[in-house]
Design an enzyme around this catalytic site. Sequence first.
Site: not given
Lengths: 586, 115, 231
Positions: A119, A240, A242, A252, A255, A286, A353, A396
Amino acid sequence: MAITTRQFDAVVVGAGGSGLRAALQLAEANLRVAVLSKVFPTRSHTVAAQGGVSASLGNEEEDNWHWHMYDTVKGSDYLGDQDAIEFMCRKANEVVIELEHFGMPFDRLDNGKIYQRPFGGHTSNYGERAVKRACAAADRTGHAMLHTLYQRNVRANTQFFVEWMALDLIRNQAGDVLGVVAMEMETGEVMILQAKATLLATGGAGRIYAASTNAFINTGDGLGMAARAGVALEDMEFWQFHPTGVAGAGVLITEGVRGEGGFLLNKNGERFMERYAPTVKDLASRDVVSRAMATEIKEGRGAGKDADHILLKLDHLGADVIDKRLPGIREIAKKFANVDPVKEPIPVVPTCHYMMGGIPTNMHGQVLAGHDGGAIVRGLYAAGECACVSVHGANRLGTNSLLDLLVFGKASGEQVVRDLASDSIAHQTLPKDAADRTLERLSRLDTAQSGESVAEVGAELRRTMQLHCGVFRFPDSLAEGVRKMNEVAQRAERLYVKDKSKVFNTARVEALELENLVEVAVSTMVSAHARQESRGAHDRSDFPNRDDANWMKHTFWYKEGNRLEYRAVNLKPLTVESFEPKARVY
Amino acid sequence: MVRREVVGAHYGLRDWLAQRVTAVIMLVYTLLVLLALVLLPNFDYGHWHALWQLPLMRYATVLFVVALLFHAWIGVRNMFMDYIKDTGVRLTLYVVVILALIAYGAWAVQILWGE
Amino acid sequence: MRLSVYRYNPDVDAKPHMQDYDIALEPTDRMLLDALIRLKAVDDTFAFRRSCREGVCGSDAMNINGKNGLACITKVADLKEPVVIRPLPGLPVIRDLIVDMSQFFKQYHSVTPYVINDTPRPENERLQSPEDREELNGLYECILCACCSTSCPSFWWNPDKFVGPAGLLQAYRFIADTRDQATNERLDNLEDPYRLFRCHSIMNCVDVCPKGLNPTRAIGKIKDLLVKRTV
């Protein structure tokens, strides 16, 4: 006016991942606990999390919590508090294994252990290369986790108040929190739920942006309640974006697609992330990827006839991998983007996000009384996205949010159990005017014969955030945004709903939610305007660099006076050496 | 009275299975009769009557009738379970149906062995 | 877009009625939920549930042109106008499209919906082979939207006694989990002419499931296990 009061040991506001995890701790300790939720628990937004939950289990390759901690500190752009980050990364294995024991249907490796995938931002050996750390249930990890936690609460006989909305905190003269004023949506009845401990787990507030991956219920109710009760909101400028929300729809795309080997292309078919992050490429954190995408689009290399999006290519993974590991993504792409990812790339854009900021807490979920010192608000706790511990700092990492829910949901539950055991005091006396302010707000909505439309003011709020406080931020635009947002806030004081019914009045609920969104939006705009540097998700055109000398500090916004204060970042972990700030390259 | 759900009757499977088994019996019997009809050299009263003098035919038919009645009982009771809410009415209907089915069974035997 | 919507507010209406609306859609409004949100901006007295708007939370289940589905993943382009929208059939209506789902959740809760395993907790995860894990596919994805159960006549007639397709799908999810040790108790709980055997395999549930799941198959597997343990 007489108002019904019910007494509990603890009230948990919100039944998403952190609320359910905390509630489980409380119910299993045989406390009288009431869990309030605007929606049936399995409809909470944790359900939409896709890619995974991080834990350095090392099931497939070597891994340890030190590397995870380093990645999280670096991902936070050194704004995360290192004691809390160490706490979270060390607890990760324990809470994920526990979740498996609760019945979580994780995907499996051939040896029967939990499947893990790479990730963004997660690396081995302090940034050397991407590591498999995200424990996943296909691309429905949040769904599987939320249902598992709910099921475990069914087993523990947790008492739920489904379709109840908490409206305000009750604080006495000494500043202690004594419970909440809440409304049962089906009947419109308002009640006081008195509690020795009140835990806010109300999740995010992504609905302040026009383009958001967040659900309609993500309106920052806990933040609104806290702000109105005089509690500060921390680091609200950090939102954030995304990288991969479906263009136009906002839905969404995990990722995990890139974790499984998908990558981003601009209109020339160039894999541009190689330029921005030579080592981990599409698996950079991100903020880095979103900024790269926005730059590509800004410089005219976006795809589509309006050159306004980026392409996420995954057809090379093959139908088998996609159907096995990313079945939900295929479903979403077909429905919301009209493309079958087995054949074509998915059009994506950076989309709001996650809220890194929130209600300031220590790592036991206790809410901080202010920016200076470690004093806490007695009786008030917060966990999950609505809280700012702060482990995510300025950005994050993917999969750290589900981990946050588990670790701090559990930790705050444990803290409540400890506090109630050590001072098993009787309930304090409620102030006479406990519900007055809330009832006044409601009665204004009930009696207003004209005023501002909730839909219009809400749309103006979202437009303003989108336009003035997006991926790239400009000084003049931010100043204009602050001015506009104050206007929106004033308009929101004159909301009018046509529906005056008591029965399931969703118009009234939306008006009350908008009042909470306003607190979130104002705090975000004001905090962003004041932070004169670029760090993590906050990117200022006039201050393009991180400024560790002046801005290694958390922002504290107070509703009263629209005032800002600051608090130094805690660089000292619990047991290990500090990770000193350095340039952030992926 | 307290409204209490009582569950776990521990039957249902037997009936569900029986319904399938009886269906198979009826299917086999139907094929048997069709086969007999085809093999009948001449379709007249004499041959027809002779066919039913065969013990195999008679006992097979009895088996078929028993299967049919059981199958019908389960199906009809299923419908009552779906639509008849009052326990007393449902029980009365059960009794009526059972009595009727027994009568049909007796009648079938009488037809087969009576003169 | 022309909508004909079921309206009932016990505060003001003596009985339910259908109300017609003409809603102007923007090009970005692709799903029925977008249209309903436009409608609510015009008439805020119209009440319905919604949350994730991407088909994973299960809030906005409703009856759309006679078929149960989720408004958020039903494309407006595929709908015949006027679009007739009613609450999920067979459950008590609280207001407009909002139904009282307690009976539905009661049935879900009745199947002990959690993994039961009383062996000491191992230090690490309980192992499960990928093949055993695969058994849970098509089961654990249920979002409890109630489209299936409220399209099932057996559930309409006996919502208090018949577990319904959603509950039975979840019952099988825990039977199928190799980590669960309570298979016999679970089968005991279901061996009942009402709880399980009201299913007559008409497969309305399969037809409407917005997640493409197959409760009828799961019910068949429960019956198989019952047969296996008896015969």
